[in-house]
Design a protein around this motif. Structure first.
Motif, PDB file in Angstrom:
ATOM      1  N   ASP A  14       1.216   3.126  12.161  1.00 45.21           N
ATOM      2  CA  ASP A  14       1.257   2.289  13.257  1.00 45.21           C
ATOM      3  C   ASP A  14      -0.099   2.006  13.131  1.00 45.21           C
ATOM      4  O   ASP A  14       0.281  -0.052  13.366  1.00 45.21           O
ATOM      5  CB  ASP A  14       0.603   2.991  14.750  1.00 45.21           C
ATOM      6  N   LEU A  15      -0.966   1.953  11.936  1.00 44.82           N
ATOM      7  CA  LEU A  15      -1.896   0.907  12.350  1.00 44.82           C
ATOM      8  C   LEU A  15      -1.811  -0.079  10.919  1.00 44.82           C
ATOM      9  O   LEU A  15      -2.531  -0.664   9.968  1.00 44.82           O
ATOM     10  CB  LEU A  15      -3.068   2.300  11.601  1.00 44.82           C
ATOM     11  N   ALA A  16      -0.228  -0.056  10.296  1.00 47.00           N
ATOM     12  CA  ALA A  16       0.271  -1.649   9.463  1.00 47.00           C
ATOM     13  C   ALA A  16      -0.212  -0.404   7.577  1.00 47.00           C
ATOM     14  O   ALA A  16      -0.380  -1.422   6.928  1.00 47.00           O
ATOM     15  CB  ALA A  16      -0.109  -2.645   9.723  1.00 47.00           C
ATOM     16  N   VAL A  17      -0.681   0.490   8.150  1.00 47.91           N
ATOM     17  CA  VAL A  17      -1.102   0.879   6.102  1.00 47.91           C
ATOM     18  C   VAL A  17       0.259   1.035   5.000  1.00 47.91           C
ATOM     19  O   VAL A  17       1.095   1.294   5.911  1.00 47.91           O
ATOM     20  CB  VAL A  17      -1.637   2.718   6.646  1.00 47.91           C
ATOM     21  N   PRO A  18      -0.086   0.298   4.452  1.00 43.16           N
ATOM     22  CA  PRO A  18       0.999   0.635   3.463  1.00 43.16           C
ATOM     23  C   PRO A  18       1.344   1.824   3.077  1.00 43.16           C
ATOM     24  O   PRO A  18       0.606   2.408   2.852  1.00 43.16           O
ATOM     25  CB  PRO A  18       0.133   0.186   2.042  1.00 43.16           C
ATOM     26  N   HIS A  19       2.613   1.263   2.540  1.00 41.30           N
ATOM     27  CA  HIS A  19       3.623   2.000   2.818  1.00 41.30           C
ATOM     28  C   HIS A  19       3.046   3.230   1.956  1.00 41.30           C
ATOM     29  O   HIS A  19       3.005   4.757   1.370  1.00 41.30           O
ATOM     30  CB  HIS A  19       4.733   2.336   2.590  1.00 41.30           C
ATOM     31  N   GLU A  20       3.280   3.084   0.856  1.00 41.58           N
ATOM     32  CA  GLU A  20       2.542   3.906  -0.764  1.00 41.58           C
ATOM     33  C   GLU A  20       1.014   4.632  -0.623  1.00 41.58           C
ATOM     34  O   GLU A  20       0.974   4.696  -1.644  1.00 41.58           O
ATOM     35  CB  GLU A  20       2.504   2.587  -2.051  1.00 41.58           C
ATOM     36  N   PRO A 100      -0.679  -2.920  25.420  1.00 38.82           N
ATOM     37  CA  PRO A 100      -0.079  -2.044  24.335  1.00 38.82           C
ATOM     38  C   PRO A 100       0.261  -2.912  22.969  1.00 38.82           C
ATOM     39  O   PRO A 100      -0.419  -2.822  21.271  1.00 38.82           O
ATOM     40  CB  PRO A 100       0.699  -1.458  24.203  1.00 38.82           C
ATOM     41  N   GLU A 101       1.295  -4.174  22.937  1.00 44.66           N
ATOM     42  CA  GLU A 101       1.309  -4.597  21.744  1.00 44.66           C
ATOM     43  C   GLU A 101       0.365  -5.698  21.201  1.00 44.66           C
ATOM     44  O   GLU A 101      -0.111  -5.441  19.899  1.00 44.66           O
ATOM     45  CB  GLU A 101       2.145  -6.239  22.538  1.00 44.66           C
ATOM     46  N   ILE A 102      -1.139  -6.101  22.205  1.00 48.13           N
ATOM     47  CA  ILE A 102      -2.024  -6.831  21.467  1.00 48.13           C
ATOM     48  C   ILE A 102      -2.858  -5.666  20.717  1.00 48.13           C
ATOM     49  O   ILE A 102      -3.830  -5.951  19.751  1.00 48.13           O
ATOM     50  CB  ILE A 102      -2.715  -7.339  22.564  1.00 48.13           C
ATOM     51  N   SER A 103      -3.195  -4.542  21.796  1.00 48.65           N
ATOM     52  CA  SER A 103      -4.111  -3.298  20.787  1.00 48.65           C
ATOM     53  C   SER A 103      -3.566  -2.789  19.211  1.00 48.65           C
ATOM     54  O   SER A 103      -3.837  -2.725  18.406  1.00 48.65           O
ATOM     55  CB  SER A 103      -4.255  -2.357  21.527  1.00 48.65           C
ATOM     56  N   ARG A 104      -1.712  -2.747  19.105  1.00 52.47           N
ATOM     57  CA  ARG A 104      -1.255  -2.434  17.832  1.00 52.47           C
ATOM     58  C   ARG A 104      -1.152  -3.544  17.057  1.00 52.47           C
ATOM     59  O   ARG A 104      -1.606  -3.708  15.890  1.00 52.47           O
ATOM     60  CB  ARG A 104       0.491  -2.133  18.627  1.00 52.47           C
ATOM     61  N   ARG A 105      -1.258  -4.619  17.275  1.00 55.62           N
ATOM     62  CA  ARG A 105      -1.572  -5.610  16.322  1.00 55.62           C
ATOM     63  C   ARG A 105      -2.935  -6.207  15.867  1.00 55.62           C
ATOM     64  O   ARG A 105      -3.378  -6.184  14.767  1.00 55.62           O
ATOM     65  CB  ARG A 105      -0.426  -7.088  16.831  1.00 55.62           C
ATOM     66  N   THR A 106      -3.380  -5.870  16.588  1.00 53.42           N
ATOM     67  CA  THR A 106      -5.130  -5.597  16.073  1.00 53.42           C
ATOM     68  C   THR A 106      -5.588  -4.892  15.283  1.00 53.42           C
ATOM     69  O   THR A 106      -6.397  -4.705  14.452  1.00 53.42           O
ATOM     70  CB  THR A 106      -6.208  -6.625  17.629  1.00 53.42           C
ATOM     71  N   LEU A 107      -5.160  -3.119  16.200  1.00 54.19           N
ATOM     72  CA  LEU A 107      -5.120  -2.230  14.953  1.00 54.19           C
ATOM     73  C   LEU A 107      -4.659  -2.464  14.186  1.00 54.19           C
ATOM     74  O   LEU A 107      -4.910  -1.512  13.105  1.00 54.19           O
ATOM     75  CB  LEU A 107      -5.487  -1.232  15.833  1.00 54.19           C
ATOM     76  N   ALA A 108      -3.755  -3.388  13.963  1.00 54.58           N
ATOM     77  CA  ALA A 108      -2.887  -3.292  12.349  1.00 54.58           C
ATOM     78  C   ALA A 108      -3.488  -4.231  10.834  1.00 54.58           C
ATOM     79  O   ALA A 108      -3.606  -4.391  10.080  1.00 54.58           O
ATOM     80  CB  ALA A 108      -1.389  -3.650  12.628  1.00 54.58           C
ATOM     81  N   ASP A 109      -5.108  -4.851  11.844  1.00 49.23           N
ATOM     82  CA  ASP A 109      -5.752  -5.019  10.618  1.00 49.23           C
ATOM     83  C   ASP A 109      -5.630  -3.632  10.196  1.00 49.23           C
ATOM     84  O   ASP A 109      -6.158  -4.946   8.665  1.00 49.23           O
ATOM     85  CB  ASP A 109      -6.280  -5.769  11.133  1.00 49.23           C
ATOM     86  N   LEU A 110      -5.872  -2.886  10.024  1.00 47.25           N
ATOM     87  CA  LEU A 110      -6.759  -1.814   8.895  1.00 47.25           C
ATOM     88  C   LEU A 110      -5.919  -1.547   8.484  1.00 47.25           C
ATOM     89  O   LEU A 110      -6.224  -2.409   6.572  1.00 47.25           O
ATOM     90  CB  LEU A 110      -6.730  -0.768  10.077  1.00 47.25           C
ATOM     91  N   GLY A 111      -4.136  -1.991   8.314  1.00 45.47           N
ATOM     92  CA  GLY A 111      -3.086  -1.621   7.333  1.00 45.47           C
ATOM     93  C   GLY A 111      -3.384  -2.978   6.445  1.00 45.47           C
ATOM     94  O   GLY A 111      -3.169  -3.238   5.641  1.00 45.47           O
ATOM     95  N   ARG A 112      -4.150  -4.499   6.987  1.00 46.60           N
ATOM     96  CA  ARG A 112      -3.991  -5.976   6.328  1.00 46.60           C
ATOM     97  C   ARG A 112      -4.897  -5.667   5.110  1.00 46.60           C
ATOM     98  O   ARG A 112      -5.079  -6.261   4.220  1.00 46.60           O
ATOM     99  CB  ARG A 112      -3.970  -6.736   7.198  1.00 46.60           C
ATOM    100  N   HIS A 113      -6.214  -5.256   5.699  1.00 46.31           N
ATOM    101  CA  HIS A 113      -7.814  -4.667   4.630  1.00 46.31           C
ATOM    102  C   HIS A 113      -7.327  -3.748   3.943  1.00 46.31           C
ATOM    103  O   HIS A 113      -7.491  -4.160   2.108  1.00 46.31           O
ATOM    104  CB  HIS A 113      -8.486  -4.623   5.478  1.00 46.31           C
ATOM    105  N   MET A 114      -6.189  -3.190   3.870  1.00 48.38           N
ATOM    106  CA  MET A 114      -6.051  -1.673   2.954  1.00 48.38           C
ATOM    107  C   MET A 114      -4.990  -2.337   2.150  1.00 48.38           C
ATOM    108  O   MET A 114      -4.689  -2.242   0.845  1.00 48.38           O
ATOM    109  CB  MET A 114      -5.309  -0.682   3.765  1.00 48.38           C
ATOM    110  N   ALA A 115      -3.885  -3.201   2.530  1.00 49.89           N
ATOM    111  CA  ALA A 115      -3.084  -4.418   1.194  1.00 49.89           C
ATOM    112  C   ALA A 115      -4.230  -5.121   0.681  1.00 49.89           C
ATOM    113  O   ALA A 115      -3.957  -5.655  -0.904  1.00 49.89           O
ATOM    114  CB  ALA A 115      -2.198  -5.192   2.682  1.00 49.89           C
ATOM    115  N   PRO A 180      -7.163 -14.567  10.147  1.00 49.91           N
ATOM    116  CA  PRO A 180      -6.771 -13.461   8.914  1.00 49.91           C
ATOM    117  C   PRO A 180      -5.873 -14.807   7.687  1.00 49.91           C
ATOM    118  O   PRO A 180      -5.497 -15.227   8.009  1.00 49.91           O
ATOM    119  CB  PRO A 180      -6.355 -12.843   9.967  1.00 49.91           C
ATOM    120  N   ASP A 181      -5.396 -13.512   6.657  1.00 52.42           N
ATOM    121  CA  ASP A 181      -5.503 -13.576   5.913  1.00 52.42           C
ATOM    122  C   ASP A 181      -3.199 -13.050   5.986  1.00 52.42           C
ATOM    123  O   ASP A 181      -3.245 -12.004   6.782  1.00 52.42           O
ATOM    124  CB  ASP A 181      -5.144 -13.963   4.303  1.00 52.42           C
TER     125      ASP A 181
END
Length: 303
Positions: A14-20, A100-115, A180-181
């Protein structure tokens, strides 16, 4: 505070963390839950994350607490702090009625930075934990192509706006605008939609703040880019939205190298020249030039 091992993978997705990265984070969870001292440190970090007033533009700095984690956790410890903070973060969103869709897309920045961390280092981790505090406090929101952070005018910016006729003093609500990139081209139409969305969003969910201006502090606002890019390029058209707030005299050469090429430590002589932006950044540095953070603003009125 941490979800159990069965629930953790779903939350990470849900936080868009990379699968690997997921299997390793689930396995490492035992290292934290089996150590009472580490669990207390996670709890202390979460408490500090939510400490203090909101919307100042200066959230708590968790750097020292993050650094207190054992070295064998590498750069993954902040991930568990943000995971543990999710329930309180979502409570803040729900209290404001934010969809909820705004919270989901906002918190998905965690996964983007991990990518971005994996792209640079080839391993699981997070180098931007201090930055993501804003997201999990409910102070920064992803609204389309752009991100908007609740903030207050400072001692340098307020007089500039006041001189331009804006009703502004230090402490007046404003928005810090971020780009964001990994999020597609910075097209004028995408920016227009984000700004329209932001005017509606802040009027509805933060009606007491009424920001008077949007400010941006980015190398993308360095006017030297006009020497290299056409007037109708996305970056130049983005620059055209802003008035100058101030000019920096201290070079920030690693900023464009990091955001364009993914690694601020790349040798200048070896920077690729595949796109117009890559050629602009690298060629300017190779001729002895420097890049600077630009500081811009434009009036902003909520609806």
């Amino acid at each position: 505070m941490l979800p159990d091992a069965d629930d953790l993978p779903g939350l990470l997705l849900d936080l868009a963390v990379p699968h690997e990265d997921i299997n390793g984070l689930v396995a490492q969870r035992r290292r934290i839950t089996g150590d009472p001292g580490l669990l207390r440190l996670v709890e202390e970090c979460v408490e500090e994350l939510f400490r203090g007033p909101e919307g100042t533009g200066h959230p708590p700095d968790l750097a020292e607490l993050f650094a207190a984690a054992p070295a064998d956790l590498g750069r993954t410890f902040p991930v568990y702090v943000f995971v543990a903070a999710v329930p309180r973060t979502l409570d803040r969103y729900r209290e404001r009625g934010i969809p909820p869709e705004i919270s989901r897309r906002t918190l998905a920045d965690l996964g983007r930075h991990m990518a971005a961390h994996r792209r640079r280092h080839g391993a699981t981790g997070l180098r931007t934990g201090r930055w993501l505090v804003r997201h999990f406090r409910g102070e920064l929101f992803q609204l389309g192509r752009l991100q908007f952070e609740r903030a207050r005018l400072g001692q340098r910016s307020a007089p500039v706006l006041a001189a331009a006729g804006v009703d502004a003093v230090p402490g007046t609500p404003c928005l810090n605008l971020h780009i964001p990139d990994f999020h597609g081209p910075l097209t004028p139409s995408a920016c227009d939609r984000s700004l329209t969305w932001a005017r509606e969003f802040f009027a509805r969910y933060f009606p007491e703040e009424r920001p008077v201006a949007a400010l941006c502090h980015s190398w993308l606002l360095d006017p030297q880019l006009r020497r290299y890019l056409p007037a109708d390029s996305n970056i130049i058209r983005f620059q055209d939205r802003f008035r100058t707030a101030r000019e920096d005299t201290e070079p920030a050469d690693t900023e464009p190298v990091q955001f364009v090429f993914g690694n601020p430590d790349l040798p200048v002589a070896e920077l690729p020249r595949r796109t117009s932006v890559e050629r602009a950044v690298g060629d300017h540095l190779r001729t002895g030039g420097h890049w600077y953070i630009g500081h811009g603003w434009f009036p902003f009125q909520v609806r």
